[in-house]
Design a protein around this motif. Structure first.
Motif, mmCIF file in Angstrom:
data_model
loop_
_atom_site.group_PDB
_atom_site.id
_atom_site.type_symbol
_atom_site.label_atom_id
_atom_site.label_comp_id
_atom_site.label_asym_id
_atom_site.label_seq_id
_atom_site.Cartn_x
_atom_site.Cartn_y
_atom_site.Cartn_z
ATOM 1 N N PRO A 16 -0.744 4.135 -13.420
ATOM 2 C CA PRO A 16 -1.847 3.404 -12.473
ATOM 3 C C PRO A 16 -3.028 2.992 -13.446
ATOM 4 O O PRO A 16 -3.449 3.501 -14.279
ATOM 5 C CB PRO A 16 -2.190 4.242 -11.544
ATOM 6 N N ARG A 17 -3.632 1.815 -13.089
ATOM 7 C CA ARG A 17 -4.783 1.480 -13.529
ATOM 8 C C ARG A 17 -5.782 0.996 -12.399
ATOM 9 O O ARG A 17 -5.438 0.925 -11.366
ATOM 10 C CB ARG A 17 -4.648 0.278 -14.271
ATOM 11 N N GLY A 18 -7.197 0.900 -12.658
ATOM 12 C CA GLY A 18 -8.004 0.390 -11.623
ATOM 13 C C GLY A 18 -7.873 -0.694 -11.279
ATOM 14 O O GLY A 18 -7.553 -1.941 -12.040
ATOM 15 N N ASP A 68 0.924 7.590 -2.635
ATOM 16 C CA ASP A 68 0.937 8.270 -3.917
ATOM 17 C C ASP A 68 1.598 7.454 -4.915
ATOM 18 O O ASP A 68 2.705 7.522 -5.316
ATOM 19 C CB ASP A 68 1.369 9.628 -3.750
ATOM 20 N N ARG A 118 0.900 -1.195 -0.001
ATOM 21 C CA ARG A 118 -0.059 0.056 0.054
ATOM 22 C C ARG A 118 0.948 1.349 -0.140
ATOM 23 O O ARG A 118 1.833 1.432 0.612
ATOM 24 C CB ARG A 118 -1.005 0.021 1.219
ATOM 25 N N ARG A 133 -11.632 -3.344 -5.327
ATOM 26 C CA ARG A 133 -11.877 -2.258 -3.948
ATOM 27 C C ARG A 133 -11.721 -0.975 -4.369
ATOM 28 O O ARG A 133 -11.562 -0.172 -3.495
ATOM 29 C CB ARG A 133 -11.067 -2.827 -3.124
ATOM 30 N N ASN A 134 -11.906 -0.684 -5.929
ATOM 31 C CA ASN A 134 -11.782 0.798 -5.871
ATOM 32 C C ASN A 134 -10.767 1.518 -5.543
ATOM 33 O O ASN A 134 -10.274 2.500 -5.503
ATOM 34 C CB ASN A 134 -13.025 1.714 -5.610
ATOM 35 N N THR A 135 -9.323 0.640 -5.933
ATOM 36 C CA THR A 135 -7.987 0.943 -5.813
ATOM 37 C C THR A 135 -7.347 1.462 -7.032
ATOM 38 O O THR A 135 -7.882 1.157 -8.201
ATOM 39 C CB THR A 135 -7.262 -0.029 -5.149
ATOM 40 N N LEU A 136 -6.252 2.238 -6.922
ATOM 41 C CA LEU A 136 -5.337 2.056 -8.403
ATOM 42 C C LEU A 136 -4.068 1.299 -7.974
ATOM 43 O O LEU A 136 -3.973 1.222 -6.990
ATOM 44 C CB LEU A 136 -4.769 3.609 -8.164
ATOM 45 N N GLN A 142 -2.950 1.695 -4.230
ATOM 46 C CA GLN A 142 -3.417 3.231 -3.671
ATOM 47 C C GLN A 142 -4.744 3.058 -3.427
ATOM 48 O O GLN A 142 -5.597 2.992 -4.232
ATOM 49 C CB GLN A 142 -2.994 4.463 -4.320
ATOM 50 N N GLU A 143 -5.064 3.356 -2.203
ATOM 51 C CA GLU A 143 -6.794 3.401 -1.881
ATOM 52 C C GLU A 143 -7.057 4.825 -2.577
ATOM 53 O O GLU A 143 -6.472 5.700 -2.340
ATOM 54 C CB GLU A 143 -6.791 3.242 -0.467
ATOM 55 N N ARG A 144 -8.431 4.741 -2.926
ATOM 56 C CA ARG A 144 -8.726 5.972 -3.236
ATOM 57 C C ARG A 144 -9.935 6.409 -2.259
ATOM 58 O O ARG A 144 -10.628 5.827 -1.482
ATOM 59 C CB ARG A 144 -9.716 5.719 -4.729
#
Length: 135
Positions: free
Chosen positions: A107-109, A87, A84, A112-115, A133-135
């Motif tokens: 980065p891509r999707g 940035d 994790r 869990r809606n993360t990058l 990266q959590e959004r």
């Protein structure tokens, strides 16, 4: 410098996702906290909590997917370690500046809606490495 926040998850490729989920439930006494099909990555994942991290079981959606090819070549077992980060764009820029080979340049999707972005395993002692990266 990378803003490393901890281990997000350890990804484990499995031949039979339902059997592996049942085995992990029985062995660890845990219930999954997340399940998602990520079609563009060719996987179905199930997450089990492990402290502030997860154990991620990965079932391939077909043989011609990254996890499907991993299973064919290496069999079930460790697929990747995910860290994790605060940035992900800055982390990728730092790695590029260090000459580290990246699988994902941007980065891509992720689930869990993360990058997410992957670092080539030859750069990380043979271990496929994911940044999250959590959004």
């Amino acid at each position: 410098m990378i803003d490393l926040l901890g281990v997000d998850h350890v990804g484990i490729a499995v031949d039979d996702l339902e059997a592996a989920v049942a085995r992990y439930q029985l062995a660890l006494g845990l219930e999954p906290v997340h399940r998602e099909r990520v079609v563009d990555q060719g996987v179905e994942e199930v997450l089990f909590p492990a402290g502030g991290s997860y154990v991620q079981l990965l079932g391939a959606l077909g043989p011609d997917t990254p996890v499907g090819r991993h299973l064919e070549k290496r069999g079930p077992g460790l697929h990747h370690v995910a860290y994790r980060v605060g940035d992900i764009a800055a982390a990728l820029e730092h790695l590029r500046a260090q000459g580290i080979a990246l699988i994902d340049k941007v980065p891509r999707g992720g689930s869990r809606n993360t990058l997410i972005a992957f670092v080539h395993p030859r750069q990380m002692e043979g271990v496929l490495t994911e940044l999250v990266q959590e959004r």
